[in-house]
Design a protein around this motif. Structure first.
Motif, PDB file in Angstrom:
ATOM      1  N   SER A  82       0.813  -1.220   0.000  1.00 26.07           N
ATOM      2  CA  SER A  82       0.000   0.000   0.000  1.00 26.07           C
ATOM      3  C   SER A  82       0.843   1.265   0.000  1.00 26.07           C
TER       4      SER A  82
ATOM      5  N   ASN B 205      -9.391   0.546   6.480  1.00 26.35           N
ATOM      6  CA  ASN B 205      -8.423  -0.427   6.973  1.00 26.35           C
ATOM      7  C   ASN B 205      -7.024   0.101   6.713  1.00 26.35           C
ATOM      8  N   ILE B 206      -6.494   0.813   7.702  1.00 22.87           N
ATOM      9  CA  ILE B 206      -5.140   1.369   7.587  1.00 22.87           C
ATOM     10  C   ILE B 206      -4.329   0.859   8.780  1.00 22.87           C
TER      11      ILE B 206
ATOM     12  N   HIS C  81      -2.217  -5.358   1.968  1.00 19.21           N
ATOM     13  CA  HIS C  81      -3.640  -5.142   1.758  1.00 19.21           C
ATOM     14  C   HIS C  81      -4.464  -6.321   2.298  1.00 19.21           C
TER      15      HIS C  81
ATOM     16  N   SER D  25      -8.605  -4.810  -0.258  1.00 19.92           N
ATOM     17  CA  SER D  25      -8.517  -3.347  -0.277  1.00 19.92           C
ATOM     18  C   SER D  25      -7.572  -2.830  -1.363  1.00 19.92           C
TER      19      SER D  25
ATOM     20  N   THR E 260      -7.761   2.283   2.207  1.00 18.48           N
ATOM     21  CA  THR E 260      -6.546   1.794   2.821  1.00 18.48           C
ATOM     22  C   THR E 260      -5.492   2.881   2.629  1.00 18.48           C
TER      23      THR E 260
END
Length: 848
Positions: free
Chosen positions: A63, A181-182, A201, A461, A492
């Motif tokens: 990411s 979702n981080i 991810h 994600s 994300t």
């Protein structure tokens, strides 16, 4: 899920590092567990850990880009023994020790106790198809982050899923997961902070001291469902240090157009109407805004505009219902002439009855189900509340899927849509085994993963990120000189490089929901979601009472994103739902109008904070302890660490709230910076000065003063007109909006004479240009309080090429301050008298 843990042991150096190399590389000597472990300094305060094998590869599309090591001028001091290696960079020391059979990482800042320690004998673990990382849990410290997690702000002692769902009508204190979702977890203490960030991810979970086991001691564990671990360790003295360093990995927040800081209206109802047709109903809504003298900048048009005219009446993205909107382009031109823009909802899936479904299926634009060897089919939201139909999500790793979406967004943009609302993009599919095409030309596919197309490894994600990229790139292709405006519901870390705004999704109408939402805003800001807010009044649930609606509008006016959008399901037609309108309770309409107009006046301040965040990654909305780390109360008070009742908006405004009905006072803590702290000014009646370092009960009668808002003594906030204005960079003005040619600055000098000089700089630009072409001007006001007067100095720096359309500056003193303003720069000063609340105003005439 099943727990299938194995701990690789018997580690040895994979290669002998040079004596001064700030890195270590190990390999497991067990042939049945051929894992590798690396640890390296990549920035002076950022380290990267890798734990992987051929069967558990590193994230194939991380990411954040994998950055090379660059320590700049920092000099690494490295010391080694047979089973350990320590790297020192300034005050930071990181040691990897493997003498007990597993790699153990310990990180310190200065001479303090370690900020991070791995759990002995169980640090880096094979966990089924994924991995896990166990580290010490330090009780009594503050944990924040993870993108968007249920309130309170402090995540300590809790467990969270690292995933995303369509959390319609969620409980802000209990529902998990939500939409974002981080996996950035920050552990903050008064002595220093450390963050762990995984670039995967993949789905997973974080247990932050929620599990207990006497043998292992207090621990936290990150579990990743698929693949190997790539984890960054970020060290800093403050949360700000962590956030700005994280931005060097993930990218700085994008800018929204300046108009986006205005009131954004919305509601499912209007775009679902057949009689009168939705287009006519929306035009009437815009006219009502003018009748009620309520400025409104845009309308969030829900997906009703895509509903098929004939049964089955499902939502078909990139199509128009021609009964509701016979002439989409003409409708949007009329809407712009009424001062409002269109934000269009777009969903990254197609139902089987979509006109393009068969073509997309044949082109390989949808996922493949490994069990059927054919296009994967799932149930998707199709019509009203809870209704569904079969279809498929767009596979954005496929060239056909990405290009189809790109062309669809281009067409909407060409028709007149000015913001793409990427909705329902959580990718809540039912099988991690679904296969991706992996033939999108911009996608870098590692050789080791070419035969691993399963969604679990690449991550659901990832498609949320590429969904954002496709919308962003398509808008930029149409108007290359204007910044793309992509609003995303799910995100994300990578998504926010393409989407400039987000919100907390389908919240519920309640006093608790309004209160808990503050905590979500604070963690979102720390994870670089800056233009973030909530559906004011609640998306789902009952209609807000007059008191709740007013309190929520008053609070929302002091947040980065201000939107009223809802879908109030009912026992009647659940495909339409009810809507919140600012005039729905006539008894408070005048107060709602006042709050919205104050919002518009604050846009120069809000926009400056956005520019600052774009440059420095500092969020506009901040935890009470941000910048006040030396105040013990911000660490020891649960009210402050929970982050639900107050926050900073920039450096100047401390915003409280009222979170119960019938309450006429708001309790606020006034953080103290140091011995010279000058305190605060209450911006509502009775307008008193208040000392820092204390709890205060502020008058907040809901029919009177409004919520508690206090200004820091010595600060200043730029303000403009309390209506829509034309951004300087806009080339057309179909609504005949006034120019942004008025600027005032509200200053808050000490109550009596003081030798201190206070200085504030705010930023402005044309409000439109893409980031790469942005030209920013800087305006600085400084002042000193003397007997009977306030001495003001003003300077403008327009050297980068942008010059604001306003030239004179109005200086506004607090209510009750009877002093006069004197210019120290030679400008003519004109006394403008008092405004409607009794504040003295003085205009500094531009002499250039």
């Amino acid at each position: 899920m099943p727990q299938v843990e194995r701990v690789p042991t018997s580690w040895a150096l994979d290669a002998s590092p040079t004596d001064d190399s700030p890195a270590v590389s190990l390999r497991c000597q067990d042939a049945k567990l051929p894992f590798h472990f690396t640890f390296e300094a990549v920035r002076p305060n950022i380290f990267r850990t890798s734990f992987y094998s051929e069967g558990h590869p590193l994230p194939p599309h991380p990411s954040v880009p994998r950055i090379p090591s660059d320590l700049g001028d920092a000099k690494a001091s490295v010391s080694s023994s047979d089973f350990s290696r320590e790297i020192k960079l300034g005050d930071i020391s990181a040691e990897v020790d493997w003498k007990e059979g597993v790699p153990l990482l310990s990180v310190k800042l200065g001479d303090e106790k370690p900020l991070h320690q791995d759990v002995p004998h169980r640090s880096y673990v094979l966990h089924g198809d994924g991995v896990a990382h166990y580290s010490r849990y330090f009780k009594g410290t503050l944990h924040v982050g993870l993108g968007e997690k249920a309130a309170p702000m402090n995540l300590s002692g809790r467990r969270f899923q690292l995933s995303a769902t369509d959390s319609f009508g969620y409980d802000v204190y209990r529902t998990d997961p939500l939409y974002k979702n981080i996996p950035l977890l920050i552990n903050a203490t008064p002595k220093g902070c450390v963050a762990l960030f995984s670039s995967s991810h993949s789905r997973g979970e974080y247990s932050i001291g929620a599990e207990m086991d006497g043998m292992w001691g207090p621990y936290r564990v990150y579990r990743q469902d698929f693949g190997g671990l790539e984890e960054y360790v970020i060290v800093g003295k403050t949360i700000k240090d962590i956030v700005t360093s994280y931005a060097s990995l993930a990218g700085h927040p994008l800018l929204v157009p300046r108009w986006a800081f205005g009131y954004l209206s919305g509601g499912m109802k209007y775009s679902m109407l057949d009689d009168p047709p939705a287009g006519e109903a929306l035009l009437e809504l815009a006219r009502k805004m003018k009748e009620h003298d309520i400025p409104c900048s845009a309308y969030q048009m829900s997906s009703g505009y895509t509903v098929a005219e004939q049964p089955p009446k499902t939502r078909n993205v990139f199509t128009w219902n021609r009964h509701r909107f016979p002439d989409p382009e003409g409708f949007m031109r009329q809407y712009r002439a009424l001062g409002m823009r269109i934000i269009a909802n777009v969903k990254p899936y197609v139902l089987e009855n979509h006109p393009e479904y068969q073509r997309l299926k044949a082109a390989g634009a949808l996922f493949v189900d490994p069990h059927t060897k054919s296009t994967a089919v799932t149930r998707l939201w199709s019509a009203g509340g809870g209704e569904s139909g079969e279809g498929g999500h767009i596979d954005f790793t496929s060239a056909a899927g990405f290009q189809w979406w790109f062309e669809g967004i281009k067409k909407l943009k060409q028709e007149g849509v000015e913001c793409m609302w990427n909705d329902n993009n959580e990718y809540t599919v039912t099988d991690d085994g679904w296969q991706c095409a992996l033939d999108q030309p911009d996608l870098d596919v590692p050789e080791s993963c070419r035969k691993r197309p399963e969604m679990g490894l690449w991550g659901r994600s990832l498609h949320t990120e590429l969904h954002g990229k496709a919308s962003h790139d398509a808008m930029l292709a149409v108007t290359p000189d204007e910044r793309p405006f992509v609003l995303t519901r799910s995100a994300t870390a990578g998504t926010m490089r393409y989407a400039c705004s987000s919100w907390s999704g389908d919240n519920t109408t309640s006093w608790e929901g309004m209160k808990g939402a503050n905590a979500l805003s604070l963690t979102a800001g720390m994870c670089l979601m800056h233009c973030y807010g909530h559906d004011i009044g609640g998306f789902e649930g009952p209609q807000p009472s007059p008191e709740l609606l007013l309190r929520w509008v008053q609070l929302g006016a002091y947040s980065p994103r201000f939107a009223i959008n809802c879908f109030k399901t009912s026992g009647g037609d659940n495909s339409v739902g009810d809507v919140i309108e600012p005039w729905m309770h006539p008894s408070v309409t005048h107060l709602v109008r006042r709050a919205i107009k104050r919002r518009y006046a604050l846009i120069p301040y809000l926009y400056s904070l956005s520019l600052e965040g774009h440059l420095s990654a500092t969020p506009p909305q901040r935890w009470t302890g941000w910048g006040y780390e030396g105040d013990d109360t911000v660490w020891t008070s649960r009210e402050i660490t929970d982050g639900e009742t107050q926050y900073w908006l920039g450096d100047a405004l401390l915003v409280g709230g009222v979170y119960e009905p019938g309450v006429s006072k708001g309790r606020v803590y006034l953080p103290r910076k140091d011995d010279g702290d000058e305190g605060y000014v209450n911006l509502n009646a009775p307008w008193q000065y208040l000392q820092a370092g204390q709890w205060v009960d502020v008058d907040a009668e809901w029919h009177g003063a409004g919520i508690p808002v206090l200004a820091k003594v010595g600060s200043a906030i730029p303000v403009g007109r309390d209506v829509q204005v034309l951004s300087p960079g806009e080339k057309t003005n179909p609504a005949g909006l006034p120019l942004d040619d008025f600027r005032a600055v509200e200053i808050f000098p000490p109550q009596g004479p003081s030798p201190k000089r206070f200085e504030t700089t705010w930023l402005e630009d044309d409000g439109v240009a893409v980031v790469t072409k942005n030209k920013i001007a800087r305006y600085t006001v400084s002042y000193r309080a003397a007997e009977g007067e306030v001495l003001v100095r003003f300077a403008r720096d327009e050297s980068e090429g942008f010059a604001a359309p306003w030239r004179d500056l109005v200086v506004v003193l607090p209510v009750g301050d009877g002093r006069r303003v004197v210019s120290e720069g030679g400008e003519q000063v004109v006394d403008l008298g008092r405004d409607e609340v009794g504040r003295r105003r003085f205009e500094l005439k531009d002499s250039s």
